[in-house]
Design a protein around this motif. Structure first.
Motif, PDB file in Angstrom:
ATOM      1  N   ARG A 439       0.833  -1.211   0.000  1.00 14.69           N
ATOM      2  CA  ARG A 439       0.000   0.000   0.000  1.00 14.69           C
ATOM      3  C   ARG A 439       0.861   1.251   0.000  1.00 14.69           C
ATOM      4  NH1 ARG A 439      -2.784   3.205   3.983  1.00 14.69           N
ATOM      5  NH2 ARG A 439      -1.755   2.069   5.650  1.00 14.69           N
ATOM      6  N   HIS A 440       0.454   2.238  -0.802  1.00 13.91           N
ATOM      7  CA  HIS A 440       1.134   3.539  -0.833  1.00 13.91           C
ATOM      8  C   HIS A 440       0.718   4.351   0.386  1.00 13.91           C
ATOM      9  CE1 HIS A 440       1.530   7.821  -1.876  1.00 13.91           C
ATOM     10  NE2 HIS A 440       2.525   7.453  -2.656  1.00 13.91           N
ATOM     11  N   GLU A 442       1.889   7.939   2.949  1.00 12.99           N
ATOM     12  CA  GLU A 442       2.641   9.191   2.964  1.00 12.99           C
ATOM     13  C   GLU A 442       3.016   9.537   4.390  1.00 12.99           C
ATOM     14  OE1 GLU A 442       1.050  11.649  -0.949  1.00 12.99           O
ATOM     15  OE2 GLU A 442       0.831  12.497   1.070  1.00 12.99           O
ATOM     16  N   ALA A 448       6.621   9.427   0.121  1.00  5.58           N
ATOM     17  CA  ALA A 448       5.953   8.147  -0.108  1.00  5.58           C
ATOM     18  C   ALA A 448       6.707   7.012   0.581  1.00  5.58           C
ATOM     19  CB  ALA A 448       5.847   7.869  -1.601  1.00  5.58           C
ATOM     20  N   TRP A 450       6.380   2.516   1.462  1.00  8.34           N
ATOM     21  CA  TRP A 450       5.708   1.239   1.245  1.00  8.34           C
ATOM     22  C   TRP A 450       6.267   0.212   2.219  1.00  8.34           C
ATOM     23  CZ3 TRP A 450       7.351   4.515  -2.472  1.00  8.34           C
ATOM     24  CH2 TRP A 450       6.412   4.953  -3.420  1.00  8.34           C
ATOM     25  N   ARG A 467       4.012  -2.569  -5.987  1.00  2.87           N
ATOM     26  CA  ARG A 467       4.031  -1.298  -5.261  1.00  2.87           C
ATOM     27  C   ARG A 467       2.966  -0.370  -5.860  1.00  2.87           C
ATOM     28  NH1 ARG A 467       9.476   2.172  -3.965  1.00  2.87           N
ATOM     29  NH2 ARG A 467       9.357   2.612  -6.185  1.00  2.87           N
ATOM     30  N   GLY A 469       0.589   2.960  -6.557  1.00  2.05           N
ATOM     31  CA  GLY A 469       0.832   4.383  -6.718  1.00  2.05           C
ATOM     32  C   GLY A 469      -0.043   5.220  -5.804  1.00  2.05           C
ATOM     33  N   PRO A 470       0.072   6.542  -5.867  1.00  4.47           N
ATOM     34  CA  PRO A 470      -0.764   7.419  -5.039  1.00  4.47           C
ATOM     35  C   PRO A 470      -2.239   7.127  -5.271  1.00  4.47           C
ATOM     36  CG  PRO A 470       1.004   8.658  -6.092  1.00  4.47           C
ATOM     37  CD  PRO A 470       1.041   7.289  -6.691  1.00  4.47           C
ATOM     38  N   ASN A 472      -3.625   4.458  -4.352  1.00  7.96           N
ATOM     39  CA  ASN A 472      -3.739   2.999  -4.274  1.00  7.96           C
ATOM     40  C   ASN A 472      -4.766   2.439  -5.258  1.00  7.96           C
ATOM     41  OD1 ASN A 472      -1.961   2.106  -1.903  1.00  7.96           O
ATOM     42  ND2 ASN A 472      -3.138   3.786  -1.014  1.00  7.96           N
ATOM     43  N   LEU A 476       2.318   1.042  -9.298  1.00  6.47           N
ATOM     44  CA  LEU A 476       3.366   1.981  -9.688  1.00  6.47           C
ATOM     45  C   LEU A 476       4.521   1.241 -10.352  1.00  6.47           C
ATOM     46  CD1 LEU A 476       4.654   4.837  -9.564  1.00  6.47           C
ATOM     47  CD2 LEU A 476       5.584   4.194  -7.332  1.00  6.47           C
ATOM     48  N   GLU A 495      10.866   6.147  -2.096  1.00 10.12           N
ATOM     49  CA  GLU A 495      10.814   6.285  -3.546  1.00 10.12           C
ATOM     50  C   GLU A 495      12.116   5.821  -4.190  1.00 10.12           C
ATOM     51  OE1 GLU A 495       8.980  10.482  -3.031  1.00 10.12           O
ATOM     52  OE2 GLU A 495       8.377   9.828  -5.035  1.00 10.12           O
TER      53      GLU A 495
END
Length: 525
Positions: A439-440, A442, A448, A450, A467, A469-470, A472, A476, A495
């Protein structure tokens, strides 16, 4: 496309000669498999340079068929940099044909950074075909900077030319990449338009002069598409249509059950009325994937044989546009407030499940984020609730991702057994693999992160980590992690994670699928 690395015999026995030579490695790269002799030509020039400068080439790192836009996917260069930073490199110099073979980085400083890492480790980089010595002088530094910019600019100019060529082919009615989708098939034609063969899933054209067009698929699929349009234009929603197809045992082109989303794609895609649409999404020069405004789309009307009448397609389009017409902020918030009163809670999943209101992405774009839209209607979601909502969505996504991995391995020629209880995959009876979704998240500072959990109980030989992305909503990238190199039960990724981890990162799963490929061995007499 391969990345190779092999040792080179030294062939030197004289002690005084050995003491006077400098141990070096060569790095060569070609962008496409069509440049068959490129690396050989590079090595020929590198060897002549080495002989004239008293370098002894002890190893060759080769990236064949790899773009120089980024270091991603260039396994040989990644191994080279890992050897440089290992603290115990067995060479003192790196020989490269020219600045562009080192890389056509869009940020010229990226190429300089990798060279700086080498220099900091006491290893010099030499560009064998350039007209300057990389000796740190002002002249060589300036020329090198110009060459780096020129290398990146070459890729940018080539990208513009290639895009213009693709647009011309689209306007002439030729398909540019991608699957045909349900009810359609890809047909291969030669440069004069003569039919050659229908392409199966995963097959590609072998000649550059050949072209691909879309044609109607089997009658059963064509009739199913027309059925969707008849039902939708008569007032039946996408979800009800999907439920009816599933009751009748009809599967999508991927062999899966229909959903509201997959039905909606059929009802809104111009290819079903014969239009050739291109540039909806772009990812130029290995940059981030961008969803383009409809004004930037390239459209050729009536390029293919339509599956539905234009009048029917336009009625379906009108229904969708009326449902998703541009609402002002007050109307959007009024719909959101009405949904809140009806459900008692809000989330992107709850919003997207409603047929009579815009999607959650509309609220994100208009108000900057869903949280701001929630605050404007007086709703304060619990943080744990959002966390659980995302996790539930990812759990629902996991079987689909595993099925995609199984299909990719089988398309590559492998035999896959899937454990129904654990989803552990056994490929060719030789290795096991597990698929996990990361899950992404922050941090408070907006970075970011994971978290990847490696299943110690199943102990798979390979863990495929997806992985997200923003948001979810989409993957990504992917990490293919061998158990032998993973020491702990968890991995925490940022990242950028350095070559020790990012060496296992891939933009797609083509490399992993290739592990299942079978080769026929000819028996020796």
């Amino acid at each position: 496309m391969v990345a190779t690395e092999h040792d080179v015999g030294r062939g030197r026995t004289n002690k005084s000669t050995e003491q006077s030579t400098v141990r070096a490695v060569a790095y060569v790269r070609m962008s496409t498999d069509l440049q068959r002799y490129s690396t050989e030509n590079q090595l020929d020039r590198i060897r002549r340079f080495a002989d004239g400068r008293n370098f002894e080439i002890v190893r060759i790192y080769e990236d064949a068929g790899r773009s120089g836009l980024t270091i991603d996917g260039r396994e040989a260069l990644q191994r080279l940099m890992a050897d440089v930073t290992s603290g115990i490199p067995d060479f003192e110099a790196i020989l490269v044909y020219d600045v562009s073979r080192w890389g056509r980085f869009q940020d010229a400083d990226e190429g300089a950074y990798h060279e700086h890492v080498c220099r900091r480790a006491g290893i010099t980089v030499h560009y064998c075909a350039e007209q300057f010595d990389n000796d740190g002088s002002i002249g060589s530094t300036l020329l090198k900077a110009v060459k780096r910019v020129m290398a990146g600019e070459y890729s940018r100019e080539l990208s513009v030319k290639v895009f213009a060529g693709q647009c011309r082919l689209v306007q002439r009615g030729y398909r540019q990449g991608g699957m045909a989708d349900y009810g359609l098939r890809r047909l291969l034609v030669d440069e004069h338009g003569a039919v050659k063969v229908e392409l199966a899933r995963g097959e590609r054209k072998s000649l550059q002069t050949d072209r691909v067009v879309l044609v109607p698929g089997p009658d059963r699929e064509v009739e199913t598409v027309r059925r969707m349009y008849r039902l939708f234009t008569s007032g039946v929603g996408e979800r009800e249509i999907a439920e009816g197809l599933n009751r009748d045992g009809i599967k999508t082109d991927l062999g899966r059950a229909w959903t509201r989303g997959t039905v909606h794609q059929v009802l809104t895609n111009g290819k079903y009325v014969g239009d050739n649409v291109y540039n909806r999404v772009s990812c130029k020069l290995r940059q981030r994937r961008t969803i383009n405004d409809p004004a930037l789309w390239v459209v050729a009307k009536g390029a293919f044989t339509p599956l539905v009448d234009a009048s029917v397609f336009e009625r379906a389009r009108a229904i969708v546009e009326e449902r998703t017409r541009r609402l002002d902020d007050e109307e959007l918030l009024a719909l959101l407030n009405e949904l809140l009163r009806a459900t008692g809670a809000l989330s992107s999943l709850v919003i997207d499940e409603r047929d009579d209101m815009p999607s959650s992405s509309v609220y994100r774009r208009r108000f900057g984020s869903l949280l701001r839209a929630y605050r404007l209607v007086g709703y304060a979601p619990d943080r744990n609730y959002r966390y659980l909502e995302i996790n539930r969505r990812l759990r629902d996504l996991h079987p689909e991702v595993v099925a995609t991995v199984v299909a990719g391995l089988e398309d590559a020629g492998g035999s896959v057994v899937r454990d129904s209880a654990t989803d552990l995959l056994t490929c060719n009876g030789e290795f096991t693999a597990s698929v996990v979704i990361a899950r992404h998240r922050e941090t408070a500072a907006g970075s970011a992160r994971w978290q990847i959990r490696l299943d110690a109980g199943l102990a798979p030989d390979v863990t495929v980590a997806v992985r997200m992305g923003p948001g979810n909503t989409e993957p990504l990238d992917y990490y293919v992690l061998p158990r032998i190199d993973m020491t702990g039960p968890h991995l925490r990724l940022a990242e950028c994670n350095g070559l020790s981890l990012d060496g296992y990162r891939f933009d797609d799963l083509g490399f992993f699928f290739s592990l299942a490929a079978r080769a026929t061995l000819t028996e020796a007499a």
